[in-house]
Design a protein around this motif. Structure first.
Motif, PDB file in Angstrom:
ATOM      1  N   LYS A   9     -66.921  87.879-168.428  1.00  0.00           N
ATOM      2  CA  LYS A   9     -67.601  88.857-167.568  1.00  0.00           C
ATOM      3  C   LYS A   9     -66.653  89.535-166.587  1.00  0.00           C
ATOM      4  N   GLY A  10     -65.353  89.187-166.673  1.00  0.00           N
ATOM      5  CA  GLY A  10     -64.366  89.860-165.839  1.00  0.00           C
ATOM      6  C   GLY A  10     -64.042  89.165-164.532  1.00  0.00           C
ATOM      7  N   ASP A  11     -64.535  87.954-164.311  1.00  0.00           N
ATOM      8  CA  ASP A  11     -64.249  87.203-163.088  1.00  0.00           C
ATOM      9  C   ASP A  11     -62.794  86.733-163.123  1.00  0.00           C
ATOM     10  N   ARG A  12     -61.967  87.325-162.267  1.00  0.00           N
ATOM     11  CA  ARG A  12     -60.535  87.026-162.247  1.00  0.00           C
ATOM     12  C   ARG A  12     -60.270  85.558-161.888  1.00  0.00           C
ATOM     13  N   GLY A  13     -61.038  85.003-160.954  1.00  0.00           N
ATOM     14  CA  GLY A  13     -60.888  83.603-160.562  1.00  0.00           C
ATOM     15  C   GLY A  13     -61.198  82.669-161.719  1.00  0.00           C
ATOM     16  N   ALA A  14     -62.257  82.981-162.466  1.00  0.00           N
ATOM     17  CA  ALA A  14     -62.612  82.171-163.637  1.00  0.00           C
ATOM     18  C   ALA A  14     -61.532  82.277-164.701  1.00  0.00           C
ATOM     19  N   THR A  74     -67.060  75.989-170.637  1.00  0.00           N
ATOM     20  CA  THR A  74     -67.944  77.065-171.093  1.00  0.00           C
ATOM     21  C   THR A  74     -68.278  78.013-169.952  1.00  0.00           C
ATOM     22  N   VAL A  75     -68.500  77.466-168.749  1.00  0.00           N
ATOM     23  CA  VAL A  75     -68.770  78.300-167.574  1.00  0.00           C
ATOM     24  C   VAL A  75     -67.562  79.187-167.269  1.00  0.00           C
ATOM     25  N   LEU A  76     -66.360  78.606-167.336  1.00  0.00           N
ATOM     26  CA  LEU A  76     -65.149  79.396-167.096  1.00  0.00           C
ATOM     27  C   LEU A  76     -64.970  80.476-168.160  1.00  0.00           C
ATOM     28  N   LEU A  77     -65.222  80.128-169.409  1.00  0.00           N
ATOM     29  CA  LEU A  77     -65.123  81.109-170.490  1.00  0.00           C
ATOM     30  C   LEU A  77     -66.103  82.257-170.260  1.00  0.00           C
TER      31      LEU A  77
END
Length: 185
Positions: free
Chosen positions: A15-20, A7-10
């Motif tokens: 939110k646009g975090d490329r690493g996530a 869920t945190v990665l999603l």
């Protein structure tokens, strides 16, 4: 990976975090591959489509849709729909090419919960039945989709639908009986 980690990665990917997004892709891709392998184990003698190919095509559909997944449930629900579409589209192409020879088949007997032994369902027949069921019992159609096309078990299906495992078991018994009656006619 735990539900909260996914869920945190999603959330990060949304939110646009490329690493996530990259981490989500690696983790989710592996989970989808395991689900596809589980869902397709009954098709080994009927299909040349491998779990990796199914996941690749489903992943392309998921990632090209531009949808931001809210949580694990939303993601795996979308994945089940994408896998359903891949299998249905593939079955339609093969039917058109071979004029009904070598139809793709899914076996009810390979789903883990009390499925009648030896009953096979053609992918396009299942698709038609699910489309019909969606008109008057959308949750049941969704449950069947998660069980057949994503290969989810009772507990995973309950989590994906946000209902109790007992509800999924009841729905499964009803939907399976309806499906067998519907396909028998």
């Amino acid at each position: 990976m735990s539900t909260s980690e996914l869920t945190v990665l999603l959330d990060g990917a949304r939110k646009g975090d490329r690493g996530a997004r990259d981490a989500l892709m690696a983790v989710a891709y592996q989970e989808l591959r395991q689900l596809a392998h589980s869902a397709m184990r009954s098709e080994a003698s009927h299909s040349t489509l491998q779990p990796t190919a199914l996941v690749n095509e489903a992943w392309m559909r998921l990632s090209s849709g531009g949808v931001a997944f809210e949580n694990r449930r939303h993601f795996f629900g979308a994945a089940a729909q994408a896998m359903r579409r891949v299998l249905v589209d593939r079955a339609r192409v093969r039917r058109a090419q071979k004029r009904d020879a070598g139809q793709e088949r899914l076996s009810l007997s390979d789903v883990e919960v009390e499925a009648p032994a030896g009953v096979d369902i053609e992918v396009l027949e299942l698709e038609q039945a699910l489309s019909e069921l969606e008109t008057f019992q959308p949750r049941l159609a969704r449950m069947l989709e998660l069980r057949y096309f994503a290969g989810l078990g009772i507990l995973e299906t309950a989590a994906a639908l946000g209902v109790s495992p007992a509800t999924v078991k009841r729905d499964w018994a009803y939907a399976r009986a309806w499906l067998l009656e519907r396909l028998g006619n």
